[in-house]
Design a protein around this motif. Structure first.
Motif, PDB file in Angstrom:
ATOM      1  N   GLU A 231       0.817  -1.215   0.000  1.00 30.92           N
ATOM      2  CA  GLU A 231       0.000   0.000   0.000  1.00 30.92           C
ATOM      3  C   GLU A 231       0.852   1.267   0.000  1.00 30.92           C
ATOM      4  O   GLU A 231       0.524   2.244  -0.668  1.00 30.92           O
ATOM      5  N   THR A 232       1.940   1.249   0.762  1.00 35.63           N
ATOM      6  CA  THR A 232       2.802   2.439   0.821  1.00 35.63           C
ATOM      7  C   THR A 232       3.357   2.755  -0.563  1.00 35.63           C
ATOM      8  O   THR A 232       3.307   3.903  -1.020  1.00 35.63           O
ATOM      9  N   ARG A 234       2.215   1.651  -3.452  1.00 38.11           N
ATOM     10  CA  ARG A 234       1.106   1.938  -4.377  1.00 38.11           C
ATOM     11  C   ARG A 234       0.663   3.410  -4.257  1.00 38.11           C
ATOM     12  O   ARG A 234       0.539   4.118  -5.259  1.00 38.11           O
ATOM     13  N   VAL A 235       0.460   3.865  -3.028  1.00 36.54           N
ATOM     14  CA  VAL A 235      -0.005   5.235  -2.817  1.00 36.54           C
ATOM     15  C   VAL A 235       1.035   6.240  -3.325  1.00 36.54           C
ATOM     16  O   VAL A 235       0.691   7.239  -3.963  1.00 36.54           O
ATOM     17  N   ASP A 238       0.797   6.432  -7.059  1.00 36.36           N
ATOM     18  CA  ASP A 238      -0.426   7.125  -7.484  1.00 36.36           C
ATOM     19  C   ASP A 238      -0.375   8.625  -7.187  1.00 36.36           C
ATOM     20  O   ASP A 238      -0.994   9.419  -7.897  1.00 36.36           O
ATOM     21  N   MET A 239       0.355   9.010  -6.140  1.00 37.29           N
ATOM     22  CA  MET A 239       0.433  10.433  -5.798  1.00 37.29           C
ATOM     23  C   MET A 239       1.566  11.153  -6.537  1.00 37.29           C
ATOM     24  O   MET A 239       1.687  12.361  -6.464  1.00 37.29           O
ATOM     25  N   SER A 246      -0.409   2.981 -10.247  1.00 34.29           N
ATOM     26  CA  SER A 246      -0.046   1.651  -9.760  1.00 34.29           C
ATOM     27  C   SER A 246      -0.832   0.552 -10.479  1.00 34.29           C
ATOM     28  O   SER A 246      -0.392  -0.585 -10.560  1.00 34.29           O
TER      29      SER A 246
END
Ligand SMILES: [Zn+2]
Ligand SMILES: [Zn+2]
Length: 265
Positions: A231-232, A234-235, A238-239, A246
């Motif tokens: 998640e880290t 991926r985020v 995406d940011m 991602s």
């Protein structure tokens, strides 16, 4: 080409990379049994392996070299410093001189139809490297056990279709976790291991149109969780200000003792 993590983490690391004709391992730090089981899934056997490219002499990267040698004399490729470290750990002198091939950072070694280039990395070992492997058209790379990265790292790893990148720890879990202060400092330091955040920042600089798969690996047992690493990163992707998301490429977290999905390209 095919690319898969056979095992990843402080309990042992080994990655398979192969074309139709040439098969290699990067590191052999889990048990020989585990490597054999994973190779069977790839419809291969250890005698099919043309060389084992070792990143550095820490036990989680070399443990099976000795047991493999007892059955098969597979050539070992490593930097001079790493070879020294392997020999020091080889108390029973199982590994003979003729097994070793010296590889130098930034030089290319041809093995069958693969070209392997060692990449300098920052880690608390004698002469640690990552590896970039190129087949007829495509490249992939293994970059674990690095405390930090720079433009050189990015340059060496760019335009790969498959990557195994270290996402060792969550910085907050490490900070508040059970490890003694000195060990925490070592892991978080420039010669330690990449955090999930740093892994995401590195990946952002390596994204390209042709990625077929990213594997996050060398996760800490105590200071990370597979979902958190995923998640880290991926985020962060995406940011980021890159044109990539991602969802544009498959991303996996390597298991400690199970083989990752096989990335084909
Ligand atoms: Zn290490
Ligand atoms: Zn390691």
């Amino acid at each position: 080409m095919r690319f898969a993590s056979l095992a990843s983490g402080s309990s042992g690391n080994s990655t398979y990379i192969g074309s139709d004709n040439t098969h290699i391992l990067v590191d052999a730090g889990c048990t020989r049994k585990k490597i054999l089981e994973a190779l069977t899934e790839l419809e291969l056997d250890l005698p099919d392996i043309s060389g084992i490219f070792v990143t550095h002499e820490h036990i989680d990267h070399i443990a099976a070299l000795y047991t493999i040698r007892k059955k098969w004399p597979i050539p070992i490729y490593a930097t001079e410093g790493t070879i020294e470290g392997i020999r020091l750990a080889d108390k029973k002198k199982v590994l003979s001189d003729d097994l070793f091939h010296i590889i130098r950072a930034d030089e290319e070694v041809k093995i069958g139809d693969l070209t392997v280039r060692a990449i300098r990395i920052s880690h608390d070992a004698r002469e640690p490297v990552g590896y970039r492997i190129t087949g007829s058209e495509s490249s992939c790379a293994v970059a674990t056990d690095l405390g930090c990265f720079d433009d050189y790292t990015v340059e060496c790893l760019k335009d790969c279709k498959a990557l195994l990148l270290e996402a060792n720890h969550d910085s907050r879990m490490l900070e508040t976790g059970p490890y003694p202060y000195n060990l925490k400092m070592r892991i978080a330091g420039d010669k330690g291991h990449l955090s999930n955040d740093s892994s995401g920042e590195l990946l952002i600089r390596l994204l390209n149109d042709n990625i077929k798969g990213i594997i996050l690996g060398h996760l800490s047992d105590h200071n990370n969780l597979p979902e958190l690493a995923y998640e880290t990163v991926r985020v962060l992707v995406d940011m980021s200000s890159t044109p990539y998301h991602s969802g544009d490429f498959p991303m996996y977290v390597a298991g400690r003792s199970s083989m990752s999905p096989v990335i084909e390209f």
